[in-house]
Design an enzyme around this catalytic site. Structure first.
Site, PDB file in Angstrom:
ATOM      1  N   ALA A 127       0.801  -1.223   0.000  1.00 12.77           N
ATOM      2  CA  ALA A 127       0.000   0.000   0.000  1.00 12.77           C
ATOM      3  C   ALA A 127       0.832   1.270   0.000  1.00 12.77           C
ATOM      4  O   ALA A 127       0.349   2.329  -0.393  1.00 12.77           O
ATOM      5  CB  ALA A 127      -0.928   0.000   1.219  1.00 12.77           C
ATOM      6  N   ASP A 161       1.513  -7.480  -5.069  1.00 13.69           N
ATOM      7  CA  ASP A 161       0.451  -6.779  -4.345  1.00 13.69           C
ATOM      8  C   ASP A 161       0.269  -5.412  -4.982  1.00 13.69           C
ATOM      9  O   ASP A 161       1.074  -4.502  -4.778  1.00 13.69           O
ATOM     10  CB  ASP A 161       0.852  -6.660  -2.865  1.00 13.69           C
ATOM     11  N   ILE A 162      -0.788  -5.276  -5.762  1.00  9.38           N
ATOM     12  CA  ILE A 162      -1.019  -4.047  -6.529  1.00  9.38           C
ATOM     13  C   ILE A 162      -2.188  -3.293  -5.919  1.00  9.38           C
ATOM     14  O   ILE A 162      -3.336  -3.744  -5.983  1.00  9.38           O
ATOM     15  CB  ILE A 162      -1.303  -4.354  -8.014  1.00  9.38           C
ATOM     16  N   GLU A 163      -1.911  -2.164  -5.338  1.00  5.00           N
ATOM     17  CA  GLU A 163      -2.959  -1.337  -4.732  1.00  5.00           C
ATOM     18  C   GLU A 163      -2.521   0.120  -4.752  1.00  5.00           C
ATOM     19  O   GLU A 163      -1.408   0.441  -5.148  1.00  5.00           O
ATOM     20  CB  GLU A 163      -3.262  -1.806  -3.308  1.00  5.00           C
ATOM     21  N   GLY A 164      -3.403   1.005  -4.308  1.00  2.83           N
ATOM     22  CA  GLY A 164      -3.069   2.426  -4.279  1.00  2.83           C
ATOM     23  C   GLY A 164      -2.845   2.984  -5.670  1.00  2.83           C
ATOM     24  O   GLY A 164      -3.443   2.534  -6.658  1.00  2.83           O
TER      25      GLY A 164
END
Length: 516
Positions: A127, A161-164
């Site tokens: 994140a 982990d791909i977010e934001g």
């Protein structure tokens, strides 16, 4: 072999691969998945996330064996760009790979865990900080950065982990997908399979548009995804009044449906069971970042049972660092801690509850590959009224909310009034269809029995008689009530077209009131 020599060979190999990929792109697109055939389902595994740079440091290397002596894997997080924002992998910007080895003893601790029979997955992104794909200039440079980590820790499975902001960055999504495809081609040619999981945010209605585009970009590049791991947490207003378990179960079901459509659009139809195996779940244990969202031990137990029942391929949690009751010196449990869950766990550990029946390892599943499923691509089955528990869907009929029908050997329920909307229309957003899939027609099912009463309970319906609203009649033993004035409209049509029919079938309770 020194790092310099290894990376030099990698650059040469990438250059060759790019030329070959350009020349045979059409062939690869048609045959990529034919060459990746697997007969056995991948083992299901549990691995909790560990925040490598959090303090106090979590001793993941000590393992945590269950009653049978099984020590689960861990997911070490997060690899991001270094503090200068260059395409150089680091642990949370705090440590380069060499620094982590020297100051955190990370390499030695990983080896200690492996000696206990457990494995390690490394997660890239997260994140905060800069995800590598957002700073690297080319797919080749990004693949090289990934490779440094893969070779340093001898990995066969990685987690992206791909977010934001990274989730919304179309350029970096395309770059990441190309880099993963190149890596899998290179390592596969060396007999070294690389399993790649995408970890994405989710809400009860499924993946967001941005999340779906990340998955689609991977498939379009020719990358073979091991699966999509859902962050079943922090739902906000999308949770509405549902419990954390109910919201998480809804998110899994919705994404299962979406993933099937995405794979089919990519020319890779998959069976329902295979799609469940390509899903992972990562709840945030205890207090979530949203104040009124608390994932309890009971939620964890129910979620584990749901995952096992449906065959979800991977179970994780955020995080092992937090898997303990907060001490008395941490009174504000509504504020998320890196070192405790914020709920009274007693002697129970979330990791023990969520990992029940998940006794595989990521390494065992790393060589599993994806291929189109001929059975999933077959034409839909015709429906037989004699083996359908509900009426077969009719394009001309109108259906009220709650009406159940059968279509292509599946049972659907109307979420609102509908007419002409195909029940299995492949829409990616749940709110774009008035139908909710309940499940398949089961072997041996027959039409639901129609409620009947004795002859003489009501007058027998006659086509030549006019009826006012509220009049009650019998037709073939089934009692009906008129919804409005009618003449010549057979009550039996109400079973197949309840909205348009002037008649509504009566229930046993309705009739009981008259007989009283």
């Amino acid at each position: 072999m020194s790092t310099t020599v290894r990376l030099s060979r990698w650059r040469v190999t990438l250059a060759v691969l790019i030329v070959l990929a350009t020349a045979v792109a059409g062939v690869l697109g048609a045959r990529m998945y034919e060459a990746r055939a697997t007969q056995e389902p991948a083992p299901h595994w549990f691995a909790g996330y560990v925040d490598v740079t959090a303090t106090p440091s979590y001793a993941f290397e000590e393992g945590s064996a269950d009653a049978e002596g099984h020590v689960p894997d861990v997911v070490l997080s997060f690899i991001v760009a270094d503090e200068d924002g260059s395409c150089t992998p680091s642990w949370g910007t705090y440590y380069g790979l060499d620094e982590a080895g020297a100051q955190l003893d990370l390499d030695r601790r990983i080896q200690r865990l492996r000696e206990q029979g457990a494995g390690v997955v490394v997660s890239f992104g997260g994140a905060i900080n800069q995800e590598l794909a957002t700073v690297c200039d080319s797919a080749e440079e990004l693949a090289e950065a990934y490779l440094q980590v893969i070779e340093r820790y001898d990995l066969d499975t990685i987690d992206l982990d791909i977010e934001g902001p990274a989730l919304e960055d179309a350029k970096s999504n395309a770059l990441r997908a190309e880099a993963v495809a190149l890596l899998q081609q290179q390592l596969g040619a060396e007999g070294r399979p690389l399993a790649v999981w995408l970890t994405l945010p989710v809400i009860p209605s499924g993946l967001t548009v941005d999340g779906r585009e990340v998955v689609s970009a991977m498939l379009e590049s020719g990358a073979d995804l091991a699966g999509v791991n859902l962050m079943t947490m922090n739902y906000g207003q999308a949770r509405e009044s549902r419990s954390m378990f109910d919201a998480s179960a809804a998110a899994m079901r919705s994404t299962h449906r979406q993933l099937g459509i995405i794979y089919e659009q990519a020319g890779i139809p998959l069976r329902s069971s295979v799609l469940w195996g390509k899903l992972g779940a990562t709840p945030m244990i205890g207090q979530n970042d949203v104040v009124d969202e608390v994932f309890t031990v009971d939620d964890a137990q129910r979620f584990n049972e749901f995952a096992v029942e449906n065959g979800i391929g991977r179970m994780s949690m955020w995080s092992l660092n937090r898997d303990a009751t907060c001490g008395s010196n941490y009174p504000d449990t509504s504020r998320v801690s890196d070192a405790c869950s914020g709920v009274d766990q007693g002697d129970v550990r979330f990791s023990e509850v969520l990992s029940q029946s998940y006794i595989g390892h990521a390494a065992q599943a790393a060589s599993a590959t994806t291929e189109p499923d001929a059975a999933a691509a077959a034409a839909p089955q015709d429906d037989d009224p004699e083996t359908s528990p509900y009426p077969i869907w009719d394009e001309e009929a109108s259906y009220l909310e709650g009406t159940k029908i059968v279509w292509h050997r599946n049972v659907y329920e109307a979420k609102w009034w509908t007419r002409g909307d195909l029940p299995d229309n492949p829409v990616l957003e749940a709110w774009d269809t008035p139908w909710e899939l309940i499940g398949p027609v089961l072997p041996g099912e027959t039409p639901m029995p129609v409620f009947t009463v004795e002859k003489g309970t009501y007058p027998t319906w006659k086509g030549s008689t006019s009826y006012e609203k509220g009049d009650r009649v019998l037709s073939e033993g089934t009692p009906y009530e008129a919804k409005w004035w009618t003449e010549g409209d057979s009550p039996d049509a109400a079973q197949g077209n309840p909205d348009s029919s002037p008649w509504v079938p009566l229930t046993a309770e309705d009739v009981a009131e008259d007989l009283d």
